[in-house]
Write an enzyme that holds these catalytic residues in place. Structure first.
Site, PDB file in Angstrom:
ATOM      1  N   SER A  86      47.961  33.095  -3.917  1.00  9.47           N
ATOM      2  CA  SER A  86      48.904  32.223  -4.603  1.00  9.47           C
ATOM      3  C   SER A  86      49.042  32.611  -6.067  1.00  9.47           C
ATOM      4  O   SER A  86      48.079  33.060  -6.697  1.00  9.47           O
ATOM      5  CB  SER A  86      48.381  30.787  -4.508  1.00  9.47           C
ATOM      6  OG  SER A  86      49.124  29.932  -5.338  1.00  9.47           O
TER       7      SER A  86
ATOM      8  N   TYR B 206      41.202  23.991  -4.927  1.00  7.75           N
ATOM      9  CA  TYR B 206      42.168  24.736  -4.107  1.00  7.75           C
ATOM     10  C   TYR B 206      42.407  26.125  -4.716  1.00  7.75           C
ATOM     11  O   TYR B 206      42.292  27.153  -4.051  1.00  7.75           O
ATOM     12  CB  TYR B 206      43.498  23.954  -3.997  1.00  7.75           C
ATOM     13  CG  TYR B 206      44.647  24.823  -3.554  1.00  7.75           C
ATOM     14  CD1 TYR B 206      44.811  25.156  -2.214  1.00  7.75           C
ATOM     15  CD2 TYR B 206      45.552  25.357  -4.476  1.00  7.75           C
ATOM     16  CE1 TYR B 206      45.844  25.998  -1.809  1.00  7.75           C
ATOM     17  CE2 TYR B 206      46.581  26.185  -4.082  1.00  7.75           C
ATOM     18  CZ  TYR B 206      46.724  26.503  -2.752  1.00  7.75           C
ATOM     19  OH  TYR B 206      47.741  27.334  -2.371  1.00  7.75           O
TER      20      TYR B 206
ATOM     21  N   LYS C  10      41.348  30.281  -3.565  1.00  5.56           N
ATOM     22  CA  LYS C  10      42.227  31.463  -3.506  1.00  5.56           C
ATOM     23  C   LYS C  10      41.591  32.625  -4.269  1.00  5.56           C
ATOM     24  O   LYS C  10      41.610  33.775  -3.812  1.00  5.56           O
ATOM     25  CB  LYS C  10      43.613  31.144  -4.070  1.00  5.56           C
ATOM     26  CG  LYS C  10      44.416  30.143  -3.248  1.00  5.56           C
ATOM     27  CD  LYS C  10      44.768  30.679  -1.860  1.00  5.56           C
ATOM     28  CE  LYS C  10      45.567  29.704  -1.027  1.00  5.56           C
ATOM     29  NZ  LYS C  10      45.617  30.081   0.406  1.00  5.56           N
TER      30      LYS C  10
END
Ligand code: WQD
Length: 342
Positions: free
Chosen positions: A127, A152, A156
């Site tokens: 991302s 989150y 990644k």
């Protein structure tokens, strides 16, 4: 010639379904794994309707290593695309363990099975969030990552690093991380699209639900940013274009053309669009008016981020093609279909 098979974890999800369609249309076979924790079997049926045939589905939780082993026993493939993960930034702040547990354990299980079964190619969904509040815009793959501001985002970054380490250590393993910017839109058939549960966190689902009358008013988070109109700038990439970037990355991995065993590509359009612009273009493209108001900034939002896509353009031979107005029409067509609005 035998078709190459690609394992698609999280293949019933938003990006997974569009990618499954793009892979099949490009001549690959796919095996979808999904536990439907944030998706519906109907999404796989949507894929089947679009491609006009059955798609192999394994209802397995990738956190369950022995169940995952069964998938590797039953199917022959050289490539996995790993989408299966939780993705709500806010929820990851209040439930970090849920995010670290699910997103990292499932990923490690996939990597361990790939290694154990000698399956070489791993494509990971990363991302643009890894860039944080970047010092230089647009961001290239060389732009330093910033410390993650949510669990989150941290998953990644960690997952990118794990893949890098594995590709360095295990000679048979090759990895590509695709850093997605802001995926939006739906398939032109309106048979698949984004279906968030509960109140949407992301801008376009909130817009379409407001247009559908499910939400009373759209809040624009912050109008005093140092940007041309005071609202945040993002790089909104059509999900069908994004899906094709996966096909290009799979082709690169399977062709043996990778120059390094681990590579990273930005997947965006290269065009910054403000929140207000997006709202206006949605209204014009669909001939309707949205009820919206300016509110306070949302914690954790960066003022601006968009992609330098040179590397993906030149090395993957991929570029974003779909027109933003068509994309915004597809979002509304999908919302209308889901809500039975004519
Ligand atoms: C876009 C812009 C908001 C909702 C996040 C993750 C990223 C990726 C995609 C997800 C921002 C504004 C939004 C609303 C608004 N991962 N906005 N009103 O924050 O760029 O990226 O989602 O799986 O990793 O960080 O996307 O769609 O939430 O927001 O004004 O109701 O829209 O402030 O400027 P974001 P978004």
């Amino acid at each position: 010639m035998m078709k190459e098979t690609v394992l698609v974890s999280g293949g019933a999800g938003y990006i997974g379904t569009h990618t499954a369609v793009a892979l099949i249309e490009a001549g690959y076979d796919v095996v979808i794994i999904d536990n439907f924790s944030n998706s519906e079997p109907a999404a796989v049926e949507g894929v089947e309707k679009i491609v006009g045939r059955k798609v192999c589905l394994e209802e397995v939780d990738t956190c369950d290593k022995e169940a995952l082993r069964g998938v590797f026993e039953r199917h022959q493939f050289n490539t996995v695309i790993h989408f299966a993960a939780y993705k709500a930034v806010g929820e990851s702040m209040s439930e970090p363990l849920k995010y670290y547990q699910n997103n990292l354990v499932s990923y490690m299980n996939i990597l361990e099975m790939m290694k154990e079964y000698g399956r070489p190619n791993v494509l990971f969904s990363s991302s643009a969030t890894v860039y944080g509040d970047a010092e230089q815009l647009p961001v290239t793959e060389q732009t330093p990552r910033q410390p993650a501001t949510s669990p989150y985002g941290n998953t990644k970054q960690i997952a990118e690093d794990i893949l890098h380490d594995c590709c360095r250590a295990y000679e048979g393993m090759r990895g590509i991380a695709l850093r997605y910017f802001n995926p939006i839109g739906a398939h032109q058939s309106a048979l698949i699209g984004e279906l968030p549960r509960g109140v949407p966190n992301n801008l376009v689902p909130f817009i379409t639900q407001t247009a559908a009358g499910i939400r009373e008013c759209l809040s624009v988070f912050g109008s005093d940013y140092d940007t041309p109109d005071g609202t945040c700038l993002r790089d909104y990439i059509d999900v069908n274009d994004l899906a094709k970037a996966h096909v290009a990355a799979v082709a690169r991995m399977t062709s043996g053309k990778m120059e390094q065993r681990y590579e990273i590509f930005n997947v965006g359009t290269g065009n910054p669009v403000s929140v207000l612009d997006l709202i206006t273009r949605f209204e014009k493209a669909n001939g309707l008016k949205l009820n919206y108001k300016m509110v306070e900034r949302r914690a954790g939002d960066v003022p601006a981020v968009w992609a330098d896509t040179t590397l993906a353009n030149e090395v993957l031979g991929w570029k974003a093609e779909r027109d933003l107005d068509d994309t915004l029409r597809s979002s509304w067509e999908w919302e209308k279909r889901v809500r039975n609005i004519s």
